[in-house]
Design a protein around this motif. Structure first.
Motif, PDB file in Angstrom:
ATOM      1  N   GLY A   1       0.927   5.725  -0.180  1.00 37.06           N
ATOM      2  CA  GLY A   1       0.136   6.922   0.065  1.00 37.06           C
ATOM      3  C   GLY A   1       0.814   7.862   1.041  1.00 37.06           C
ATOM      4  O   GLY A   1       0.728   9.083   0.915  1.00 37.06           O
TER       5      GLY A   1
ATOM      6  N   LEU B   1       0.847  -1.191   0.000  1.00 36.76           N
ATOM      7  CA  LEU B   1       0.000   0.000   0.000  1.00 36.76           C
ATOM      8  C   LEU B   1       0.883   1.242   0.000  1.00 36.76           C
ATOM      9  O   LEU B   1       1.861   1.313   0.749  1.00 36.76           O
ATOM     10  CB  LEU B   1      -0.906   0.006   1.233  1.00 36.76           C
TER      11      LEU B   1
ATOM     12  N   GLY C   1      -6.954  -2.898  -0.413  1.00 38.52           N
ATOM     13  CA  GLY C   1      -5.812  -1.993  -0.453  1.00 38.52           C
ATOM     14  C   GLY C   1      -6.200  -0.540  -0.702  1.00 38.52           C
ATOM     15  O   GLY C   1      -5.326   0.325  -0.845  1.00 38.52           O
ATOM     16  N   GLN C   2      -7.513  -0.238  -0.736  1.00 35.69           N
ATOM     17  CA  GLN C   2      -7.980   1.121  -1.018  1.00 35.69           C
ATOM     18  C   GLN C   2      -7.767   2.030   0.195  1.00 35.69           C
ATOM     19  O   GLN C   2      -8.032   1.649   1.331  1.00 35.69           O
ATOM     20  CB  GLN C   2      -9.464   1.090  -1.383  1.00 35.69           C
ATOM     21  N   LEU C   3      -7.275   3.258  -0.058  1.00 31.30           N
ATOM     22  CA  LEU C   3      -7.164   4.271   0.983  1.00 31.30           C
ATOM     23  C   LEU C   3      -8.540   4.867   1.227  1.00 31.30           C
ATOM     24  O   LEU C   3      -9.165   5.428   0.311  1.00 31.30           O
ATOM     25  CB  LEU C   3      -6.177   5.360   0.573  1.00 31.30           C
TER      26      LEU C   3
ATOM     27  N   TRP D   1      -7.136   2.265   5.768  1.00 31.56           N
ATOM     28  CA  TRP D   1      -7.181   1.501   4.531  1.00 31.56           C
ATOM     29  C   TRP D   1      -8.177   0.353   4.654  1.00 31.56           C
ATOM     30  O   TRP D   1      -8.494  -0.121   5.743  1.00 31.56           O
ATOM     31  CB  TRP D   1      -5.808   0.891   4.226  1.00 31.56           C
ATOM     32  N   ASP D   2      -8.634  -0.100   3.479  1.00 33.43           N
ATOM     33  CA  ASP D   2      -9.365  -1.361   3.408  1.00 33.43           C
ATOM     34  C   ASP D   2      -8.331  -2.452   3.151  1.00 33.43           C
ATOM     35  O   ASP D   2      -7.755  -2.531   2.061  1.00 33.43           O
ATOM     36  CB  ASP D   2     -10.375  -1.327   2.261  1.00 33.43           C
ATOM     37  N   PRO D   3      -8.045  -3.311   4.134  1.00 32.40           N
ATOM     38  CA  PRO D   3      -6.976  -4.296   3.949  1.00 32.40           C
ATOM     39  C   PRO D   3      -7.314  -5.363   2.908  1.00 32.40           C
ATOM     40  O   PRO D   3      -6.411  -6.037   2.405  1.00 32.40           O
ATOM     41  CB  PRO D   3      -6.826  -4.919   5.338  1.00 32.40           C
TER      42      PRO D   3
ATOM     43  N   ARG E   1      -3.533   7.205   8.303  1.00 27.90           N
ATOM     44  CA  ARG E   1      -4.295   6.791   7.123  1.00 27.90           C
ATOM     45  C   ARG E   1      -5.026   5.488   7.431  1.00 27.90           C
ATOM     46  O   ARG E   1      -4.489   4.596   8.084  1.00 27.90           O
ATOM     47  CB  ARG E   1      -3.393   6.631   5.904  1.00 27.90           C
TER      48      ARG E   1
ATOM     49  N   THR F   1      -7.880  10.015   5.360  1.00 27.15           N
ATOM     50  CA  THR F   1      -6.624  10.509   5.927  1.00 27.15           C
ATOM     51  C   THR F   1      -6.932  11.465   7.061  1.00 27.15           C
ATOM     52  O   THR F   1      -7.753  12.386   6.909  1.00 27.15           O
ATOM     53  CB  THR F   1      -5.774  11.217   4.864  1.00 27.15           C
TER      54      THR F   1
END
Length: 757
Positions: free
Chosen positions: A34, A32, A68-70, A63-65, A61, A73
């Motif tokens: 960002g 990941l 992998g989406q952020l 995330w969706d594990p 931050r 923040t």
């Protein structure tokens, strides 16, 4: 929060100075990106749907594990760790230099409230599993316990320097790591009282973590990873040390079966907590790992470190260990057993102590064997090679001839201090001097070591603190047990065993090692149960010689040298050791990096006064390694300074002479096995195996009053030699003041009764 983020710049500088090479990479399953600076903290939410990370870029931050989406923040301060509440509704973060703890809604990113009470940087934060406590730790040396849903301060703990905090699974204990004193303190959360102080054998403690089962506590530090019993404070297991490496963070899997440890210079070790074996080493791409966290289902491991990336690794949960079937050949009423119970006050069943060089002392008392050994550290020894040759101290078992395809060996370890102690099992080496353990596996209370000459030998990397070593060998397969519990097994290249014994060596260079051992047992279908008693001098069929009228012989059969003084330099510098046994004299010498004369090792013969014009002396040199060995003969203390300045040294490779004596012929020898000197009123003759080698006249030595054995070494490694009977005679009948010898104790004093050789 794992590692204290305020220490990261220091660790980074240390890492860069130590190693600036990129390690070979294992690819994580997902990366990941960002963040814009290094990431020092990572946590999964209790339901596993969120992954939170905090970075030195002053952001948290989320995330969706799974994808992998952020998701969002949060802008905050740098410094300080993060922790989810047990219900996942809030996320706490240390406030760093702002001296506060911030509470956030992880689903919206909204700031809820702040706890303000610390007087310095706030680093670690943690929620108790039952949700009743929230803890925050600061560089002001205090841990504060709060009610999670309010800003009500319950109590203050004073552990001083702090690195990492963690709650036990039942929420009754709060543990904190110590930075400068390297101690771990365990506190009662209800009363605030200190329960235990744990003292790992490391320089610093950087992180701690509690397991969900059996109250296990893991601690990671500089060159050390350990596991403790949080209730009793006992050390459960020490994992193998990695010299110079910093263990920065630890985390248990949710079921407690796997322990993950992140290190400097990259790498995550996954350990099986049930048997201490290394499951997998995730080398990454060389980035230092600051924090690791398991997902709630244990199938994902997140790691962050000295770059701006988050790495996700898929983890396979461990299966239940099924012990192997015990070999049929080692069960049943017909199995033969032999035991050394250490109750007879000595070790009749063992050979001479190898390589001790007066560094090792042992005694048998009250049915136990006590061993103390000093480390000997030279250029060969390093922290990655604790089994280095120069630290080994071994008892070789020789009570009966051994050649077994199936064997079981057990040893009870009562107490240890800075010591690896256990068993060596394998094949007798080609040379005891070069590599004592070259074909033997070591099973000790802290580690397993394969033979030095084996490549890819297959033994597992393992860490433990065993109180019993129980090894089963079955036609090449090794099985390790302890206290009836199966630990691990592996396949070796050996098909039979003829070399078994006890080994003790220091864990580190700086301190002595001490160990107490109990009963040692061997069992198997080919084991003899007959104890071989201590050897007595054998009858060599002595009869009268024809030409020699007076003879003295030291046969080295009585296990001591009553006829010799202490070796020169040994009492002070403890560089040499010897042991007479089985009719031979076995000597080891530790060199000192100095000028050659200081390397001298001398056994001065003193059982009778010598003052003679005629003398014959002989010794058989059977084996030498890095040593020049022979006979010292001349006059002692001729200059009144207590020196050997008027002596010749007839060695098996050369002749040395004192400064004030005539120089003998300039000659080198090709390793004389037999050194025989005939002295007659200043005339020297050297013979070997009855053959004349050379002769010369020495006018400055009309008589002889000094005689002994001598050895020189000036190189590393240590020197070793073995010699046979030492014989002294005069060619005429004894004269007053000459070879007038009286029998003393068990010394082999013979007159005209030794068969001429």
């Amino acid at each position: 929060m794992k590692i204290n983020p305020f220490l990261i710049p220091i660790i980074f500088l240390v890492n860069f100075s130590v190693l600036s090479v990129t390690m070979a990479a294992d690819a994580p399953d997902r990366i990941l990106t960002g963040h814009t600076d290094y990431v020092y903290s990572v946590e999964f939410s209790p339901n596993g749907d969120l992954l939170a990370t905090k970075s030195d870029d002053s952001t948290i931050r989320l995330w969706d594990p799974h994808t992998g989406q952020l998701l969002r923040t949060i802008h905050t301060n740098s410094g300080g760790g993060i922790a989810f509440s047990p219900d996942g509704k809030v996320l706490a973060s240390g406030g760093g230099a702002e001296k506060v703890v911030n509470i956030w809604n992880p689903n919206t990113g909204r700031h809820l409230r702040s706890f303000k009470a610390h007087h310095d940087n706030v680093g670690s934060v943690a929620f108790s599993p039952n949700g009743e406590f929230f803890a925050s730790a600061s560089t002001d040396g205090m841990i504060r316990l709060w009610k999670p849903n309010t800003d009500h301060l319950l109590r203050i703990l004073h552990p001083m320097k702090i690195d990492g905090i963690a709650f036990s699974a039942d929420s009754r204990i709060l543990a904190n790591g110590g930075r400068e004193d390297a101690n771990i303190k365990l506190w009662n959360t209800e009363t605030g009282k200190l329960i235990h102080t744990l003292k790992p054998d490391v320089q610093d403690v950087f992180d701690i973590a509690f397991s969900s089962k059996e109250h296990f506590l893991a601690s990671a530090g500089w060159n050390g990873l350990d596991m403790w019993d949080g209730h009793t404070g006992e050390l459960v297991r020490s994992f193998p040390r990695e010299g110079g490496r910093i263990m920065l963070c630890v985390a248990f899997s949710p079921d407690g079966n796997i322990l993950a440890c992140g290190k400097d210079r990259g790498g995550i070790n996954l350990w099986d907590t049930n048997n201490g074996t290394l499951i997998r080493n995730l080398t990454g791409d060389g980035q230092t790992v600051y924090d690791v966290a398991f997902s709630p289902d244990g199938r994902l491991l997140a790691s962050v470190g000295s770059d701006d990336k988050i790495r996700l690794w898929k983890i396979t949960p461990l299966q239940e260990i099924v012990p192997p079937t015990f070999p049929e050949g080692l069960t049943g009423p017909n199995i033969k057993r032999w035991a050394e119970d250490f109750n007879n006050g000595n070790l009749d069943s063992w050979t001479s102590r190898e390589h001790q060089r007066e560094r090792v002392k042992w005694q048998v008392t009250h049915g136990q064997l006590d061993v103390q050994t000093q480390p000997f550290c030279n250029g060969k020894l390093n922290l990655n090679d604790i089994l280095a040759f120069n630290t080994n101290y071994s008892f070789e078992f020789t009570a009966f001839p051994l050649d077994a395809e199936q064997l079981r060996v057990k040893l009870k370890i009562i107490d240890t201090e800075n010591a690896n102690a256990g068993l060596f099992i394998g094949k007798k080496p080609d040379s005891l001097y070069h590599q004592v353990m070259q074909q033997a596996y070591l099973f000790t209370n802290h580690t397993i070591g394969g033979p030095y000459n084996a490549t890819n030998s297959g033994e597992p990397t393992i860490g433990f603190n065993l109180t019993e070593i129980d090894v089963v060998f079955d036609r090449g397969q090794f099985h390790l047990y302890s206290e009836g519990k199966y630990i691990t097994d592996f396949r070796s290249s050996l098909r039979s065993i003829d070399y078994v014994g006890i080994v003790v060596f220091p864990k580190s260079c700086g301190n002595n090692a001490a160990v107490t051992l109990d009963d040692f047992q061997i069992s198997g279908p080919s084991v003899s149960t007959v104890r071989i008693p201590k050897e007595e001098p054998e009858d060599k069929g002595i009869d009268k010689p024809n030409t020699i009228d007076g003879v003295w012989v030291e046969r080295f059969n009585n296990d001591k040298l009553e006829s010799w003084t202490q070796p020169k330099h040994e009492a002070k510098e403890k560089r040499a050791t010897w042991q007479p046994k089985n009719g031979l004299l076995d000597v080891w010498i530790q060199p000192i990096p100095s000028h050659a004369l200081i390397q001298t090792y001398q056994l001065k013969f003193t059982d009778f006064p010598i003052n003679t014009k005629e003398l014959r002396v002989k010794v058989d040199v059977l084996e030498t390694h890095n040593a020049n060995v022979g006979i010292l003969i001349g006059q002692y203390d001729a200059d009144g300074r207590g020196t050997y300045h008027r002596t010749y040294k007839f060695l098996h490779k050369s002749i040395w002479h004192a400064i004030d004596l005539k120089e003998p012929p300039d000659i080198k020898f090709e390793n004389l096995n037999d050194i025989e000197i005939v002295f007659n009123s200043g005339h020297f003759e050297l013979l070997s195996e009855g053959k004349h080698i050379l002769e010369f006249k020495e006018p400055n030595l009309p008589t002889i009053d000094c005689l002994g054995l001598i050895a020189y070494t000036s190189e590393f490694p240590i020197a070793h030699f073995v010699m046979d009977d030492f014989i002294v005679s005069n060619s005429t009948a004894p004269l007053p003041g000459s070879l007038s010898v009286q029998a003393k104790d068990k010394a082999a004093v013979l007159w005209g009764e030794l068969k001429k050789k």
